[in-house]
Each structure stands twice: as structure tokens, then as C-alpha cells.
Scaffold this motif. Structure first.
Motif, PDB file in Angstrom:
ATOM      1  N   UNK A   1      20.564  -7.294  73.027  1.00  0.00           N
ATOM      2  CA  UNK A   1      19.184  -7.444  73.513  1.00  0.00           C
ATOM      3  C   UNK A   1      19.065  -8.321  74.752  1.00  0.00           C
ATOM      4  N   UNK A   2      20.023  -9.209  75.002  1.00  0.00           N
ATOM      5  CA  UNK A   2      19.934 -10.007  76.226  1.00  0.00           C
ATOM      6  C   UNK A   2      19.950  -9.110  77.449  1.00  0.00           C
ATOM      7  N   UNK A   3      20.704  -8.023  77.368  1.00  0.00           N
ATOM      8  CA  UNK A   3      20.776  -7.089  78.487  1.00  0.00           C
ATOM      9  C   UNK A   3      19.594  -6.134  78.488  1.00  0.00           C
ATOM     10  N   UNK A   4      19.274  -5.562  77.308  1.00  0.00           N
ATOM     11  CA  UNK A   4      18.242  -4.526  77.266  1.00  0.00           C
ATOM     12  C   UNK A   4      16.832  -5.085  77.427  1.00  0.00           C
ATOM     13  N   UNK A   5      16.595  -6.321  76.991  1.00  0.00           N
ATOM     14  CA  UNK A   5      15.265  -6.916  77.113  1.00  0.00           C
ATOM     15  C   UNK A   5      15.123  -7.792  78.349  1.00  0.00           C
ATOM     16  N   UNK A   6      16.115  -8.654  78.568  1.00  0.00           N
ATOM     17  CA  UNK A   6      15.997  -9.666  79.616  1.00  0.00           C
ATOM     18  C   UNK A   6      16.772  -9.315  80.886  1.00  0.00           C
ATOM     19  N   UNK A   7      17.592  -8.280  80.821  1.00  0.00           N
ATOM     20  CA  UNK A   7      18.386  -7.913  81.988  1.00  0.00           C
ATOM     21  C   UNK A   7      19.445  -8.940  82.319  1.00  0.00           C
ATOM     22  N   UNK A   8      19.881  -9.696  81.315  1.00  0.00           N
ATOM     23  CA  UNK A   8      20.855 -10.774  81.524  1.00  0.00           C
ATOM     24  C   UNK A   8      22.259 -10.274  81.208  1.00  0.00           C
TER      25      UNK A   8
ATOM     26  N   UNK B   1       9.746  -2.703  80.831  1.00  0.00           N
ATOM     27  CA  UNK B   1      10.287  -2.765  82.190  1.00  0.00           C
ATOM     28  C   UNK B   1      11.524  -1.874  82.373  1.00  0.00           C
ATOM     29  N   UNK B   2      11.942  -1.194  81.300  1.00  0.00           N
ATOM     30  CA  UNK B   2      12.995  -0.178  81.352  1.00  0.00           C
ATOM     31  C   UNK B   2      14.284  -0.676  82.015  1.00  0.00           C
ATOM     32  N   UNK B   3      14.860  -1.673  81.420  1.00  0.00           N
ATOM     33  CA  UNK B   3      16.159  -2.149  81.906  1.00  0.00           C
ATOM     34  C   UNK B   3      17.262  -1.214  81.407  1.00  0.00           C
ATOM     35  N   UNK B   4      18.363  -1.115  82.136  1.00  0.00           N
ATOM     36  CA  UNK B   4      19.415  -0.166  81.752  1.00  0.00           C
ATOM     37  C   UNK B   4      20.064  -0.534  80.430  1.00  0.00           C
ATOM     38  N   UNK B   5      20.385   0.483  79.649  1.00  0.00           N
ATOM     39  CA  UNK B   5      21.065   0.298  78.372  1.00  0.00           C
ATOM     40  C   UNK B   5      22.492   0.822  78.502  1.00  0.00           C
ATOM     41  N   UNK B   6      23.404   0.221  77.785  1.00  0.00           N
ATOM     42  CA  UNK B   6      24.758   0.740  77.707  1.00  0.00           C
ATOM     43  C   UNK B   6      24.890   1.405  76.346  1.00  0.00           C
ATOM     44  N   UNK B   7      24.628   2.708  76.310  1.00  0.00           N
ATOM     45  CA  UNK B   7      24.617   3.421  75.040  1.00  0.00           C
ATOM     46  C   UNK B   7      25.997   3.454  74.385  1.00  0.00           C
ATOM     47  N   UNK B   8      27.042   3.383  75.191  1.00  0.00           N
ATOM     48  CA  UNK B   8      28.388   3.356  74.620  1.00  0.00           C
ATOM     49  C   UNK B   8      28.587   2.069  73.818  1.00  0.00           C
ATOM     50  N   UNK B   9      28.162   0.937  74.365  1.00  0.00           N
ATOM     51  CA  UNK B   9      28.294  -0.330  73.647  1.00  0.00           C
ATOM     52  C   UNK B   9      27.417  -0.317  72.402  1.00  0.00           C
TER      53      UNK B   9
ATOM     54  N   UNK C   1      36.579  -1.348  78.326  1.00  0.00           N
ATOM     55  CA  UNK C   1      35.720  -1.520  77.167  1.00  0.00           C
ATOM     56  C   UNK C   1      35.331  -2.981  76.978  1.00  0.00           C
ATOM     57  N   UNK C   2      36.296  -3.888  77.128  1.00  0.00           N
ATOM     58  CA  UNK C   2      35.996  -5.308  76.955  1.00  0.00           C
ATOM     59  C   UNK C   2      34.993  -5.794  77.990  1.00  0.00           C
ATOM     60  N   UNK C   3      35.117  -5.318  79.219  1.00  0.00           N
ATOM     61  CA  UNK C   3      34.183  -5.730  80.269  1.00  0.00           C
ATOM     62  C   UNK C   3      32.759  -5.294  79.937  1.00  0.00           C
ATOM     63  N   UNK C   4      32.582  -4.035  79.548  1.00  0.00           N
ATOM     64  CA  UNK C   4      31.245  -3.531  79.240  1.00  0.00           C
ATOM     65  C   UNK C   4      30.667  -4.187  77.987  1.00  0.00           C
ATOM     66  N   UNK C   5      31.493  -4.364  76.976  1.00  0.00           N
ATOM     67  CA  UNK C   5      31.037  -4.971  75.725  1.00  0.00           C
ATOM     68  C   UNK C   5      30.615  -6.416  75.952  1.00  0.00           C
ATOM     69  N   UNK C   6      31.411  -7.165  76.707  1.00  0.00           N
ATOM     70  CA  UNK C   6      31.128  -8.578  76.938  1.00  0.00           C
ATOM     71  C   UNK C   6      29.873  -8.762  77.776  1.00  0.00           C
ATOM     72  N   UNK C   7      29.651  -7.896  78.753  1.00  0.00           N
ATOM     73  CA  UNK C   7      28.441  -7.992  79.564  1.00  0.00           C
ATOM     74  C   UNK C   7      27.189  -7.741  78.729  1.00  0.00           C
ATOM     75  N   UNK C   8      27.289  -6.840  77.749  1.00  0.00           N
ATOM     76  CA  UNK C   8      26.124  -6.493  76.939  1.00  0.00           C
ATOM     77  C   UNK C   8      25.913  -7.444  75.775  1.00  0.00           C
TER      78      UNK C   8
END
Length: 277
Positions: free
Chosen positions: A102-109, A156-164, A194-201
Motif C-alpha cells: 500500500x505504500x506504493x499503491x496509495x502514497x506512491x512511495x 489518484x490512480x498510482x501505478x500498481x505492480x500486479x506481479x508483486x 524480482x527482488x528489485x520490484x518486490x522491495x520497491x513495492x
């Protein structure tokens, strides 16, 4: 000392994909209170107060890091136990426990930049929300204000990583048998990608997140008394052996397995984080 009353509320329907639950802690005594918390790997937003003032004195992690949070703060995922010490006063806390991404999907962090750690209301666009929460006349009004704030972020429709997000679903569904290599084979990604995408999300590496969730599952099995021995708990969750389970129990709870087993009934709702007074 007066006891603390905990209440667990489900998320509003519109936020069910971003919020796990809301935990409210209400204390009416006047003595200092400490709450020990074990990690779940999930971020959260916490509002703590007593009549317009901050209620938390400080939070100290097992490794010795200490901070004094403002009345409203956004916390990243942590993988070590901590102790929350409150001031000598009655208090109420409202803790919104988010889904792992949710930090990524809600706050864009980029969640890796907030784990482990916290930011205040100004850094997450909630400066006005703090004063509104302080002026609210009831817990219901505070929850409504938090919901309105989070719904505005959601729109605000922030990008989601559906794979993560799918990898998280698989982890939670198969926590006792899943390994990172299984996820790599499922998604046809290199371990580095995979680790890069997972850790960012999520803010944690896949390996660290799996460890935390298996610890949470172990606490659940011990609490439900499904198994009489730690060796059986370890086998059920695919730990290498009992010593592996004991190592992680100490790392994530700060207690020996014997003491943890004695106090496991004092742990509160798993979704809100294992916590006891």
C-alpha cells in the motif's frame, strides 16, 4: 493498572484492497504503559493522542534505534520487535494496518526508502489531517477522516505492480511450502529483477518477507494449540529444523520460545501485529 481495550475493525469496502484492518487501542488509566510489538511486515498509519497532545513517549527497536513520533505518522514495514512507551496519561490510538504494497499503491512511495522507518504528516501529504483528527469529537469521526484521506489518495490512480501483488497472494496462501525460487519459476523473472520490484513495492526483500510471515504463522499455530511440540510447528511450516524456528522466534519476538509460549495468549489480533502489554 487499568487494562487497554483493543478493537479490530474491518476496512471500509472501498479500501479493502489497500487496508488490512484498523486497530483501536483505548487506555483510561494514568500510569505509563509499554506495548511490545512483533513485526508483520506490513506498513501502517498511526494516530495517537490524549486531548490534543501526542500520547507516545518513544518507540525503541530491539537493535536500539529510538524515535519520538509525531501524533500522526506513516510507518514502513519492520522486521524486528519494538517497544512502544506511552506517557503517564489516558490515550487512544488509531492504527490503520495496510496491505503490504500500500505504500506504493496509495502514497506512491518507493517502500524500500521507508523500511524500516517512519515519516510525519508533512512528508505524506497529511498535514491538514493531523489538526482535523485532533479536533474530532469521537473515534468514529477520526476513522471517517482517515478513510476520506485514504480514499482521496486511492482515486489518484498510482501505478500498481500486479506481479508483486500476485506474489503476495501466493505467499499468504502457501506460507508453509513456498520458496522464492517457486515465485521466480512462476513469473519467469531473474532473482535480481524480482527482488528489485518486490522491495520497491513492499519495502522488504522476498526472503525477509517470507521469514516474517512464517513467524506470524508459527505464532498462530502455537496460539491455537494445534501442535503440542515446536518440532511439529517447524515441520508444518517447512522450517529446516526446530533450531531454525527457535532462531526466528527470538529474532522477531525478542523472547525465548519458552517465554513466548507462556505469553502467546496475551498476543492480540494477528492482522494488527502481534502485540502485548
Amino acid at each position: 493498572m487499568h487494562s487497554i481495550h483493543f478493537a479490530i475493525l474491518p476496512p471500509p469496502a472501498i479500501l479493502k484492497n489497500e487496508v488490512e484492518c484498523v486497530r483501536i487501542a483505548d487506555y483510561r488509566g494514568e500510569e505509563a504503559v509499554t506495548i511490545k510489538v512483533s513485526p508483520t511486515g506490513a506498513p501502517g498509519m498511526v494516530f495517537h493522542h490524549n486531548k490534543g497532545h501526542a500520547a507516545l513517549e518513544h518507540i525503541v527497536t530491539h537493535s536500539g534505534r529510538s524515535f519520538c513520533p509525531p501524533p500522526l505518522f506513516l510507518s514502513g514495514p519492520v522486521i524486528e520487535p519494538s517497544v512502544m512507551t506511552y506517557k503517564k496519561t489516558a490515550f487512544t490510538t488509531v492504527h490503520v494496518i495496510f496491505k503490504p504494497s500500500a505504500l506504493k499503491t496509495l502514497f506512491g512511495i518507493n517502500a524500500s526508502q521507508l523500511a524500516p522507518g517512519w515519516i510525519g504528516p508533512q512528508e505524506c501529504g497529511a498535514l491538514d489531517l493531523t489538526s482535523q483528527l485532533m479536533e474530532a469529537r469521537s473515534g468514529q469521526e477520526q476513522i471517517a477522516l482517515l478513510t476520506t484521506f485514504l480514499v482521496a489518495l486511492l482515486k489518484q490512480e498510482k501505478p500498481r505492480d500486479t506481479l508483486v501483488e500476485e506474489s503476495l497472494r501466493l505467499i499468504h496462501a502457501h506460507i508453509g511450502s513456498l520458496h522464492v525460487k517457486d515465485l521466480l519459476n512462476t513469473f519467469h523473472l531473474s532473482e535480481r529483477q524480482f527482488e528489485r520490484r518486490f522491495t520497491q513495492a513492499v519495502g522488504l526483500t522476498p526472503q525477509a518477507y517470507l521469514r516474517v510471515k512464517r513467524f506470524n504463522a508459527a505464532i498462530h499455530l502455537i496460539k491455537t494449540r494445534r501442535f503440542a511440540r515446536l518440532t511439529d510447528v517447524a515441520a508444518a511450516l517447512n522450517f529446516t529444523d526446530q533450531s531454525h524456528l527457535i532462531h526466528d522466534m527470538k529474532a522477531f519476538s525478542g523472547m525465548t520460545p519458552t517465554r513466548l509460549a507462556q505469553q502467546v495468549d496475551d498476543f492480540y489480533h494477528e492482522q494488527a501485529g502481534h502485540a502485548f502489554v
